[in-house]
Design a protein around this motif. Structure first.
Motif, short mmCIF file in Angstrom:
data_model
loop_
_atom_site.label_atom_id
_atom_site.label_comp_id
_atom_site.label_asym_id
_atom_site.label_seq_id
_atom_site.Cartn_x
_atom_site.Cartn_y
_atom_site.Cartn_z
N MET A 1 -2.56 3.04 -2.69
CA MET A 1 -3.07 3.63 -1.78
C MET A 1 -3.68 2.52 -0.78
O MET A 1 -4.68 2.31 -0.64
CB MET A 1 -4.12 4.54 -2.23
CG MET A 1 -3.68 5.69 -2.66
SD MET A 1 -4.67 6.62 -3.42
CE MET A 1 -6.18 6.97 -2.36
N PRO A 2 -2.42 2.79 -1.11
CA PRO A 2 -2.36 1.97 -0.55
C PRO A 2 -3.31 1.90 0.13
O PRO A 2 -3.66 3.01 -0.45
CB PRO A 2 -1.46 2.02 -0.13
CG PRO A 2 -1.09 3.00 -0.22
CD PRO A 2 -1.50 3.32 -1.05
N ASP B 1 -2.67 1.56 1.15
CA ASP B 1 -2.61 2.08 0.83
C ASP B 1 -2.94 3.36 0.14
O ASP B 1 -2.97 3.75 0.64
CB ASP B 1 -2.43 1.88 1.05
CG ASP B 1 -1.32 1.75 1.13
OD1 ASP B 1 -0.84 1.85 1.08
OD2 ASP B 1 -1.02 1.61 1.17
N PRO B 2 -3.46 2.96 -2.17
CA PRO B 2 -2.83 4.08 -2.14
C PRO B 2 -2.98 4.75 -0.78
O PRO B 2 -4.06 4.55 -0.87
CB PRO B 2 -3.15 4.40 -3.24
CG PRO B 2 -3.77 3.71 -3.83
CD PRO B 2 -3.92 2.94 -2.94
N MET C 1 -0.10 -4.56 2.35
CA MET C 1 -1.08 -5.17 0.95
C MET C 1 -1.19 -6.40 1.02
O MET C 1 -2.22 -6.84 0.93
CB MET C 1 -0.24 -4.58 -0.02
CG MET C 1 -0.11 -2.89 -0.51
SD MET C 1 0.78 -2.56 -1.82
CE MET C 1 -0.33 -3.10 -2.96
N TYR D 1 -11.97 3.27 1.51
CA TYR D 1 -11.99 3.72 0.04
C TYR D 1 -13.30 4.48 -0.05
O TYR D 1 -13.02 5.56 -0.84
CB TYR D 1 -12.01 2.30 -0.71
CG TYR D 1 -10.72 1.90 -0.93
CD1 TYR D 1 -9.29 2.41 -0.75
CD2 TYR D 1 -10.62 0.35 -1.06
CE1 TYR D 1 -8.14 1.87 -1.05
CE2 TYR D 1 -9.29 -0.09 -1.11
CZ TYR D 1 -8.13 0.55 -1.14
OH TYR D 1 -7.01 0.00 -1.14
N TRP E 1 -12.63 7.76 1.27
CA TRP E 1 -11.59 8.55 0.52
C TRP E 1 -12.25 9.25 -0.72
O TRP E 1 -12.11 10.31 -1.08
CB TRP E 1 -10.50 7.77 0.02
CG TRP E 1 -9.05 8.41 -0.16
CD1 TRP E 1 -8.21 8.15 0.44
CD2 TRP E 1 -8.86 8.83 -1.77
NE1 TRP E 1 -7.13 9.02 -0.54
CE2 TRP E 1 -7.64 9.23 -1.63
CE3 TRP E 1 -9.63 9.10 -2.81
CZ2 TRP E 1 -7.00 10.03 -2.75
CZ3 TRP E 1 -9.05 9.76 -3.76
CH2 TRP E 1 -7.75 10.31 -3.72
N LEU F 1 -9.77 8.33 -7.16
CA LEU F 1 -9.43 7.18 -6.34
C LEU F 1 -8.77 6.12 -7.20
O LEU F 1 -7.78 5.53 -6.70
CB LEU F 1 -10.56 6.75 -5.75
CG LEU F 1 -10.31 5.46 -4.82
CD1 LEU F 1 -9.52 5.71 -3.76
CD2 LEU F 1 -11.65 4.94 -4.13
N CYS G 1 -5.21 6.92 -8.10
CA CYS G 1 -4.16 7.27 -7.07
C CYS G 1 -3.93 5.57 -6.36
O CYS G 1 -2.85 5.37 -6.26
CB CYS G 1 -4.89 7.66 -5.93
SG CYS G 1 -4.95 9.63 -6.06
N ARG G 2 -4.92 4.79 -6.70
CA ARG G 2 -4.68 3.43 -6.40
C ARG G 2 -3.81 2.84 -7.35
O ARG G 2 -2.75 1.83 -6.93
CB ARG G 2 -5.92 2.54 -6.24
CG ARG G 2 -6.73 3.00 -5.24
CD ARG G 2 -8.15 1.87 -5.04
NE ARG G 2 -7.54 0.63 -4.77
CZ ARG G 2 -8.78 -0.27 -4.60
NH1 ARG G 2 -9.88 -0.15 -4.80
NH2 ARG G 2 -8.11 -1.58 -4.38
N TYR H 1 -0.18 4.01 -6.40
CA TYR H 1 0.17 3.38 -5.10
C TYR H 1 0.97 1.85 -5.58
O TYR H 1 1.84 1.74 -5.09
CB TYR H 1 -0.97 3.30 -4.33
CG TYR H 1 -0.52 2.38 -2.87
CD1 TYR H 1 0.00 3.19 -1.93
CD2 TYR H 1 -0.75 1.35 -2.98
CE1 TYR H 1 0.31 2.54 -0.86
CE2 TYR H 1 -0.42 0.49 -1.53
CZ TYR H 1 0.15 1.24 -0.52
OH TYR H 1 0.48 0.66 0.58
N GLU H 2 0.05 1.33 -6.52
CA GLU H 2 0.41 -0.42 -6.78
C GLU H 2 1.59 -0.15 -7.75
O GLU H 2 2.68 -1.16 -7.18
CB GLU H 2 -0.64 -0.86 -7.43
CG GLU H 2 -1.73 -1.30 -6.53
CD GLU H 2 -3.04 -1.83 -7.28
OE1 GLU H 2 -2.82 -2.08 -8.61
OE2 GLU H 2 -4.41 -1.78 -6.84
#
Length: 214
Positions: free
Chosen positions: A1-2, A4-5, A120, A137, A140, A169, A172-173, A176-177
């Motif tokens: 999450m980027p 992101d994510p 990123m 972040y 979010w 969070l 999701c990160r 995303y990664e």
């Protein structure tokens, strides 16, 4: 999450009127290219505006600072998640509602990876950008925390809303990664798998294999 994510491409709503012939998304794309080609600190707001064919004043109708440009998509995703959670039916379990909202707000595909990797790289190597990440972040995370607090009737600083928001969070990160590293499928495949595993308490039987076709 980027980064992101991670949100769906499209124009962000300008704060004080929309200038003709440009958009927040266009400014973002131009800024990302200039940051990558000549460096974040070496790129000025005037250069971004000139490349977009707009004035410096127009740039600041969309963004408060140069560093905010790279968060356009992410902030749009936060707004979408917050709106979807506000509309979630009461009979849908908390984590299921969160999963649906997150998936609906994210539509990145494998072909979007090059741009996201550039983003990123900037976020991880430019101290000013890395420092700005905390605020985004947090927004979010707060979208989820607020939803859990309303659903459970607890204060937003209570244990469970905080725990759910931060766990979601982090999950999701991670999705995303991993997706950006493999670039083998739509981001939602990783988000879906991660959030389903979280909802299952990361039980041993769900921690098998890895999503993706590659």
């Amino acid at each position: 999450m980027p980064a992101d994510p991670v949100g769906e491409s499209g124009e962000a709503r300008p704060r004080r009127g929309r200038p003709r012939g440009t958009s927040a998304r266009q400014l973002e794309e131009i800024a990302l290219r200039l940051f990558t080609d000549q460096g974040f600190h070496e790129t000025t707001v005037d250069q971004i505006a000139a490349a977009a064919g707009v004035s410096r004043r127009t740039f600041f109708r969309y963004y408060d600072a140069k560093s905010d440009v790279l968060w356009n998509e992410f902030d749009s995703e936060v707004d979408t998640i917050r709106e979807l959670l506000a509309e979630a039916p009461e009979d849908v379990p908390v984590l299921e509602a969160v999963r649906r909202a997150v998936l609906a707000a994210n539509h990145y595909r494998a072909e979007d990876v090059p741009e996201l990797r550039m983003r990123m790289n900037l976020l991880s190597t430019v101290a000013e950008l890395a420092a700005s990440a905390t605020r985004h972040y947090d927004a979010w995370e707060r979208a989820v925390i607020g939803f859990v607090a309303r659903r459970t009737g607890q204060a937003e600083d209570s244990l469970y809303p905080l725990a759910v928001g931060r766990a979601v969070l982090a999950t999701c990160r991670a999705a995303y990664e991993r997706w950006s590293a493999r670039a083998d499928a739509d981001l939602t495949l990783y988000l879906d798998a991660g959030l389903r595993a979280l909802a299952a308490g990361f039980a041993d039987e769900v921690l098998v294999g890895e999503p993706g076709s590659g």
